[in-house]
Design an enzyme around this catalytic site. Structure first.
Site, PDB file in Angstrom:
ATOM      1  N   SER A   1      -8.976  -0.274   6.769  1.00 17.00           N
ATOM      2  CA  SER A   1      -8.916  -1.151   7.939  1.00 17.00           C
ATOM      3  C   SER A   1      -7.502  -1.257   8.490  1.00 17.00           C
ATOM      4  O   SER A   1      -7.291  -1.809   9.561  1.00 17.00           O
ATOM      5  CB  SER A   1      -9.418  -2.554   7.574  1.00 17.00           C
ATOM      6  OG  SER A   1      -8.557  -3.147   6.614  1.00 17.00           O
TER       7      SER A   1
ATOM      8  N   GLY B   1     -16.109 -13.173   0.816  1.00 17.84           N
ATOM      9  CA  GLY B   1     -16.269 -11.870   0.180  1.00 17.84           C
ATOM     10  C   GLY B   1     -15.984 -11.956  -1.305  1.00 17.84           C
ATOM     11  O   GLY B   1     -14.995 -11.402  -1.794  1.00 17.84           O
TER      12      GLY B   1
ATOM     13  N   LYS C   1       0.800  -1.221   0.000  1.00 16.70           N
ATOM     14  CA  LYS C   1       0.000   0.000   0.000  1.00 16.70           C
ATOM     15  C   LYS C   1       0.839   1.279   0.000  1.00 16.70           C
ATOM     16  O   LYS C   1       0.378   2.340  -0.454  1.00 16.70           O
ATOM     17  CB  LYS C   1      -0.941   0.019   1.205  1.00 16.70           C
ATOM     18  CG  LYS C   1      -2.058  -0.999   1.165  1.00 16.70           C
ATOM     19  CD  LYS C   1      -3.180  -0.573   0.249  1.00 16.70           C
ATOM     20  CE  LYS C   1      -4.414  -1.431   0.423  1.00 16.70           C
ATOM     21  NZ  LYS C   1      -5.531  -0.970  -0.429  1.00 16.70           N
TER      22      LYS C   1
ATOM     23  N   GLU D   1      -9.692 -13.607  -3.818  1.00 20.41           N
ATOM     24  CA  GLU D   1     -10.359 -12.936  -2.712  1.00 20.41           C
ATOM     25  C   GLU D   1     -10.890 -13.964  -1.715  1.00 20.41           C
ATOM     26  O   GLU D   1     -10.961 -15.164  -2.018  1.00 20.41           O
ATOM     27  CB  GLU D   1     -11.497 -12.056  -3.238  1.00 20.41           C
ATOM     28  CG  GLU D   1     -12.565 -12.800  -4.013  1.00 20.41           C
ATOM     29  CD  GLU D   1     -13.552 -11.857  -4.701  1.00 20.41           C
ATOM     30  OE1 GLU D   1     -13.523 -10.643  -4.430  1.00 20.41           O
ATOM     31  OE2 GLU D   1     -14.349 -12.348  -5.512  1.00 20.41           O
TER      32      GLU D   1
ATOM     33  N   SER E   1       0.977  -9.595  -0.355  1.00 20.72           N
ATOM     34  CA  SER E   1       0.598  -8.182  -0.247  1.00 20.72           C
ATOM     35  C   SER E   1       1.063  -7.501   1.032  1.00 20.72           C
ATOM     36  O   SER E   1       1.241  -6.277   1.056  1.00 20.72           O
ATOM     37  CB  SER E   1      -0.918  -8.028  -0.389  1.00 20.72           C
ATOM     38  OG  SER E   1      -1.597  -8.793   0.587  1.00 20.72           O
TER      39      SER E   1
ATOM     40  N   ASP F   1     -17.321 -10.684  -3.978  1.00 22.05           N
ATOM     41  CA  ASP F   1     -17.949  -9.682  -4.830  1.00 22.05           C
ATOM     42  C   ASP F   1     -17.190  -9.483  -6.139  1.00 22.05           C
ATOM     43  O   ASP F   1     -17.787  -9.227  -7.191  1.00 22.05           O
ATOM     44  CB  ASP F   1     -18.062  -8.345  -4.091  1.00 22.05           C
ATOM     45  CG  ASP F   1     -16.703  -7.815  -3.662  1.00 22.05           C
ATOM     46  OD1 ASP F   1     -16.245  -6.811  -4.220  1.00 22.05           O
ATOM     47  OD2 ASP F   1     -16.096  -8.426  -2.765  1.00 22.05           O
TER      48      ASP F   1
END
Length: 424
Positions: free
Chosen positions: A183, A313, A158, A309, A409, A315
């Site tokens: 989060s 979750g 990130k 994912e 990640s 989606d």
């Protein structure tokens, strides 16, 4: 909303200059090249048409969709009337009064933006290592290359997108400050990037965010605003803070500069190891996956790209299958970095264009991957960071004899929780 396809090229030149000057806030409407449409005289009432979402594509595919070839520096929302040329207003001439005080245009983000982000990050972000394990290769029957972003500054990929985005702010925006919601990992990343660049940062974090991530965010100087992720909307909170306090909102994934920054991890991976047969990438809101897609299609076009994912979750998987963004309730999973409710407008368009498939992983598979990372690579990886490896292990027979990339990640996990998960 207006269909910019029908505007005169001279008018579009003016808009392009205004966008480049004021580029800041991501939004989501894009139109195709005016050069492909019949020319219309500037200022004529017929030069403006109400925007038709059903008839107009929402994503621009090239960076030269203005006939002048002007580069749009960022996705922006212009709401200041003085920024819009008077030729775009027909209040006094058009029946019904078509006033234009808001124009929305989505940006183009491509591999060239990833390259530019890499230049900004050079000497600031770590060039993280690519790790190998002979035992893992033997178990999977493939060559596996792990891009270890858990060794990045603040412990996750990130930082790349956050620093790239904050570094592009104007002096005025820097003085006012930034706001985001996260989060944990993006929260830390924005706080650290803001600290390095002397920018005040406000961070909206859920009450159940990992204590280590909250402490790190605060330690980097971020002002924390807490909320309940299961009953409150973090995007609404962030938007309100930006509006009320004049802050620049840098969301965790659906922002062109964030996407470009995240793509630098895959760019480095391909530079270090060459072509890959397949690449597995954790998926939450899609910033890392979409940035990786830009780098992959440029550096290794034949590589099969998989987003992964949490099973709870899914989606992203459902969005890819349906062809539209699917919204879900906040998923309950140990992968807190992927507890997103939907993909972003920018990230979804890149994903459905450039990603081959989206897979899912159960929480127990993530725990097993954490154990294997600790055992064979001697590294600490957070549950979200294990998504790619978990999917590779589940699909191992399909990739026998192949060269496989996995992006780890991040590694930000509370030690007590980490110990409990490994002992489970």
């Amino acid at each position: 909303m207006w269909d910019l396809r029908l505007l005169d090229p001279e008018v579009l030149d003016h808009l392009a200059a205004a966008f480049a000057e004021r580029a800041s806030t991501a939004c989501g409407v894009v139109v195709p090249a005016p050069s492909k449409q019949p020319p219309v005289k500037a200022g004529a009432c017929d030069g403006l048409r109400p925007y038709d979402a059903a008839a107009t594509p929402k994503v621009v595919r090239t960076e030269r969709d203005f006939s002048s070839g002007a580069r749009i520096a960022g996705a922006v929302r212009l709401t200041d009337p003085h920024l819009v040329d008077e030729r775009l207003s027909c209040d006094a001439r058009c029946p019904g009064g078509f006033g234009v005080t808001t124009v929305e245009v989505g940006m183009v983000v491509g591999f060239e933006d990833v390259v530019a982000a890499a230049e900004r990050l050079e000497g600031v972000a770590h060039r993280t290592p690519v790790l190998r394990s002979r035992l893992i290769d033997e178990q999977l029957g493939a060559e596996v290359f792990f891009k270890a972003e858990n060794f990045q500054r603040m412990g996750a990929f990130k930082f790349r997108g956050a620093f790239n985005a904050v570094s592009k702010l104007s002096e005025e925006q820097r003085r006012a400050g930034v706001v985001t919601y996260s989060s944990g990992n993006h929260a830390q990343a924005i706080s650290l990037a803001a600290q390095l660049l002397g920018v005040p940062a406000t961070i909206v974090m859920p009450h159940d965010a990992p204590a280590s991530k909250v402490a790190a965010t605060s330690g980097y100087g971020g002002k924390i605003v807490r909320y309940d992720r299961y009953s409150e909307d973090r995007e609404e909170i962030g938007d309100a803070l930006a509006r009320e306090q004049g802050l620049t909102l840098i969301p965790p994934y659906d922002h062109p500069d964030v996407i470009a920054g995240q793509g630098t991890a895959a760019k480095e991976l391909f530079e270090d190891v060459g072509d890959l047969d397949a690449l597995f990438v954790p998926l939450g809101g899609g910033g890392l996956l979409s940035g990786t897609a830009l780098a992959t299609r440029a550096a290794s076009p034949g590589c099969r790209l998989h987003g992964v994912e949490p099973e709870a979750g899914d989606d992203g998987l459902r969005s890819l299958r349906s062809g539209e963004i699917v919204h879900i309730d906040t998923p309950r999973t140990i992968a807190d970095g992927a507890q997103t409710q939907h993909l972003g407008a920018h990230t979804f368009e890149i994903i459905r264009r450039d990603v081959d498939d989206i897979l899912t992983a159960r929480d127990d598979q993530l725990v097993e991957a954490m154990k294997l990372f600790a055992t064979y690579l001697k590294i600490v990886v957070e549950p979200t960071g294990c998504l790619g490896f978990a999917a590779v292990r589940a699909a191992a027979p399909e990739f026998e004899g192949k060269r496989i990339g996995v992006i780890i990640s991040g590694g930000n996990v509370d030690l007590e929780r980490y110990a409990n998960l490994l002992g489970s």
